[in-house]
Scaffold this motif. Structure first.
Motif, PDB file in Angstrom:
ATOM      1  N   ALA A  75       0.842  -1.199   0.000  1.00  0.00           N
ATOM      2  CA  ALA A  75       0.000   0.000   0.000  1.00  0.00           C
ATOM      3  C   ALA A  75       0.872   1.242   0.000  1.00  0.00           C
ATOM      4  CB  ALA A  75      -0.896  -0.008   1.230  1.00  0.00           C
ATOM      5  N   ASP A  78       1.164   5.908   4.655  1.00  0.00           N
ATOM      6  CA  ASP A  78       0.168   6.778   5.277  1.00  0.00           C
ATOM      7  C   ASP A  78       0.703   7.254   6.621  1.00  0.00           C
ATOM      8  OD1 ASP A  78      -1.944   8.098   6.359  1.00  0.00           O
ATOM      9  OD2 ASP A  78      -3.428   6.525   5.927  1.00  0.00           O
ATOM     10  N   GLU A 133      -6.013   1.304  -7.389  1.00  0.00           N
ATOM     11  CA  GLU A 133      -6.806   1.014  -6.196  1.00  0.00           C
ATOM     12  C   GLU A 133      -6.032   1.433  -4.938  1.00  0.00           C
ATOM     13  OE1 GLU A 133      -9.485   0.318  -3.556  1.00  0.00           O
ATOM     14  OE2 GLU A 133      -9.745   0.534  -5.717  1.00  0.00           O
ATOM     15  N   ARG A 134      -4.721   1.193  -4.969  1.00  0.00           N
ATOM     16  CA  ARG A 134      -3.905   1.592  -3.827  1.00  0.00           C
ATOM     17  C   ARG A 134      -3.862   3.116  -3.703  1.00  0.00           C
ATOM     18  NH1 ARG A 134      -0.911  -2.805  -5.657  1.00  0.00           N
ATOM     19  NH2 ARG A 134       0.785  -1.623  -6.600  1.00  0.00           N
ATOM     20  N   LYS A 135      -3.783   3.773  -4.859  1.00  0.00           N
ATOM     21  CA  LYS A 135      -3.797   5.245  -4.821  1.00  0.00           C
ATOM     22  C   LYS A 135      -5.143   5.725  -4.269  1.00  0.00           C
ATOM     23  CE  LYS A 135      -0.893   5.470  -8.980  1.00  0.00           C
ATOM     24  NZ  LYS A 135      -0.981   5.558 -10.461  1.00  0.00           N
ATOM     25  N   ALA A 136      -6.220   5.159  -4.794  1.00  0.00           N
ATOM     26  CA  ALA A 136      -7.558   5.572  -4.373  1.00  0.00           C
ATOM     27  C   ALA A 136      -7.748   5.325  -2.879  1.00  0.00           C
ATOM     28  CB  ALA A 136      -8.614   4.814  -5.187  1.00  0.00           C
ATOM     29  N   GLU A 137      -7.217   4.188  -2.424  1.00  0.00           N
ATOM     30  CA  GLU A 137      -7.378   3.834  -1.012  1.00  0.00           C
ATOM     31  C   GLU A 137      -6.702   4.882  -0.115  1.00  0.00           C
ATOM     32  OE1 GLU A 137      -8.619   2.633   2.278  1.00  0.00           O
ATOM     33  OE2 GLU A 137      -9.394   1.901   0.343  1.00  0.00           O
ATOM     34  N   ARG A 138      -5.522   5.312  -0.562  1.00  0.00           N
ATOM     35  CA  ARG A 138      -4.827   6.334   0.231  1.00  0.00           C
ATOM     36  C   ARG A 138      -5.658   7.629   0.293  1.00  0.00           C
ATOM     37  NH1 ARG A 138      -3.687   9.217   3.168  1.00  0.00           N
ATOM     38  NH2 ARG A 138      -1.737  10.098   3.988  1.00  0.00           N
ATOM     39  N   ARG A 140      -8.900   7.836  -0.063  1.00  0.00           N
ATOM     40  CA  ARG A 140     -10.094   7.600   0.754  1.00  0.00           C
ATOM     41  C   ARG A 140      -9.770   7.717   2.244  1.00  0.00           C
ATOM     42  NH1 ARG A 140     -10.764   2.730  -1.810  1.00  0.00           N
ATOM     43  NH2 ARG A 140     -11.364   3.132  -3.976  1.00  0.00           N
ATOM     44  N   ALA A 141      -8.595   7.215   2.582  1.00  0.00           N
ATOM     45  CA  ALA A 141      -8.152   7.349   3.972  1.00  0.00           C
ATOM     46  C   ALA A 141      -8.065   8.821   4.350  1.00  0.00           C
ATOM     47  CB  ALA A 141      -6.799   6.658   4.169  1.00  0.00           C
ATOM     48  N   ARG A 144     -11.435  10.114   5.022  1.00  0.00           N
ATOM     49  CA  ARG A 144     -11.876   9.697   6.356  1.00  0.00           C
ATOM     50  C   ARG A 144     -11.196  10.535   7.430  1.00  0.00           C
ATOM     51  NH1 ARG A 144     -11.437   4.547   3.876  1.00  0.00           N
ATOM     52  NH2 ARG A 144      -9.356   4.236   4.753  1.00  0.00           N
TER      53      ARG A 144
END
Lengths: 195, 195, 195, 195
Positions: A75, A78, A133-138, A140-141, A144
């Motif tokens: 990932a 972060d 997806e990994r970029k998007a996940e970061r 999204r975090a 949040r």
DNA sequence: ACGTAAGCGAGACGGTACGTCATGTCTTATA
DNA sequence: TATAAGACATGACGTACCGTCTCGCTTACGT
């Protein structure tokens, strides 16, 4: 009409071919890369290449998937500081693009994608997709964590951060410096309008 | 060692070759485009092509410059509404990319740029540069009108607006719809961070 | 459709072309001789060559006629000793064939004759014919002097003396020495049968 | 640096090429004969020709050796009557030269020999040599039978009998009739001097 | 265990396109 | 209007690869 039996496939030959392909494309560049040269360099008969790959593009592509897949699956970092994390990642990317051998090899793959719709689709699914997806996940975090607006389309956000960097490299619009990627990150996060 | 005399060059042949090149690349795509086929289609000897252009890329490239240069030299629209103006322009661009013939031809040029440093430089100077200047000028007007922050780097701003669109087209990352370009414009202007 | 006017023909150009043709064929040999090279060497436009000669063969041929015609028109020597006279002439011929430049040039002409019926006819009439007549005349003188049988066909006699020499040169059947030509003369005169 | 492997050579292709070469040279003549046309006619790729023959001449030459070698290996007739035997053989030769297809093909080979020293050497060794040996052997038999002088140089004798015929054909010095060859034989045997 | 069927290295094959070269024609400007 | 210069259409040249095929060889099953 029979198709080859994957069970009997020689792993030795496969690795040799993929390695030779990557090496050669880094030496001579994509347009001058030939199947015959790959076979020669891999110490392999041409037929062994044609048996398992349908085109030069597919082969090159497989080589990328194989070697990329081995390396990076992690990932994105972060640390809580979004801008810093993005800059770290993008600077690394810029550095990769700066290495002449990787540069040539990656250009090869991108050319293949530009010209071949099927490969583009596979690229999306197997390389770009997971990475994205990994970029998007970061991101999204970050949403949040309240560092990013909740109503931003994540796809567009990814494009706006990584797109300019990819573009600048691919089209040589200008030098791909750390300063540039930093500015992209800052500007993307802040927006263009006055506050 | 003698080089051809431009004064004696046949304008007829030149136009026929450039036209044939554009036509053919739109029909068969870049990788299957051959000098022999162009010569045939243009009713011209191969030597006449080799006499005046050093490579397939250079020829194709010249064709683009010629026909693009004839068409568009106008400034970008400035109605006072920056977002609307940008969306108008980008939607038009997206539509061009949607036309299969233009799609193929432009992909050809971009592939050439990706692979050939010299052509990339010429592209920057003669096509991308002027176009970029018009884009930059529109953004500067927006700065003067107080619609854009004064401390934004205009180059980065251009990249952030046009980059994602070019990318999505070139790499087929997703459909290049009007909705997408609208979102890119909105997001770029507003920024990603929460207000 | 009009044909050129011989009255306006440039004698300077004509001589330059013929000279260049002979020189070049002696340098590079017949198969590598090109019209373009001749024009270049003569400082002449290609069209000037095409205007006045119908083929490379015709040009080369004309060159031979011109320069040969200027040189030798004299009768063969007649000292009263037929064998000695023939040996003298044939040895000179053999020596000419031995000079690499003349060798190449004459091979060129002969190749042209072998392949082109029209040139062969012109060769017979304008070069071989007169030469042959001088040879025949020398033999006829020998008949009158009682040194040659009266019922011998002179044509056949000429062929039997000069033919073997020409052949040995042209086909490189063996070294063209003075000894060889002497033997040919002796044997031809004496006959093969035992006395 | 790799050279072709004779073991894998396709006999089918070889025969097709040689046959096509002979056929074509008989149709269009040597100067208009092209490798491309031979490949086409033989249903063969050009490279297959270039792989096994170094030049148009070498190919044509091989074709001759192949087809000539298949046919004639026999000794010259020896009925005891030398003059009659020679006339028989020479008349047959004259007839062969008269057939337009053989005429063209043989001219082709001779042109090649005239221009290429290496081919000339191979010609001497593989075609002219053996043939010449058979001719010489017939003459030696005549010497043993007391029909020919013992001190005659056989090489010169062969040249004096066959040379004029070859010459007359090659240079079209005159019609190659049975009468002419008869006269050559008679004159050569008898000699030119009065008895 | 051993024959047989597959993948393998090698490389010849029929092709296609390459980039170069020479041909013979046409155009332009000069004298 | 003949000339020198040279661009043009044409097409053969010899080369480089293409993708297919056929060879022996070796390797791993399946009887």
């Amino acid at each position: 009409m029979k198709s080859p039996d994957p069970a009997r496939r020689s792993e030795t030959a496969r690795r040799a071919i993929l390695t030779a392909a990557i090496d050669l494309v880094g030496e001579v560049g994509y347009p001058k890369l030939g199947i015959e040269a790959i076979a020669q360099a891999a110490g392999v008969g041409k037929q062994t290449i044609y048996r398992w790959w349908s085109s030069k593009g597919a082969l090159l592509f497989d080589a990328f998937l194989t070697f990329a897949g081995e390396g990076e699956a992690a990932a994105l970092p972060d640390t809580g500081d979004l801008a810093a994390d993005l800059k770290l990642v993008l600077r690394a990317t810029a550095d990769e693009f700066g290495d002449p051998r990787q540069d040539l090899a990656m250009r090869a793959m991108h050319v293949e994608i530009v010209n071949d719709q099927a490969l583009a689709a596979e690229y999306l699914e197997r390389l770009d997709g997971p990475m994205r997806e990994r970029k998007a996940e970061r991101l999204r975090a970050a949403v949040r964590a309240g560092q990013l607006a909740g109503d931003v389309d994540i796809e567009v956000a990814v494009d706006m951060i990584w797109g300019p960097v990819l573009n600048r490299w691919l089209h040589r619009t200008g030098p791909l410096t750390h300063e540039y990627v930093d500015q992209v990150v800052d500007t993307a996060l802040r927006g263009l309008q006055p506050r």
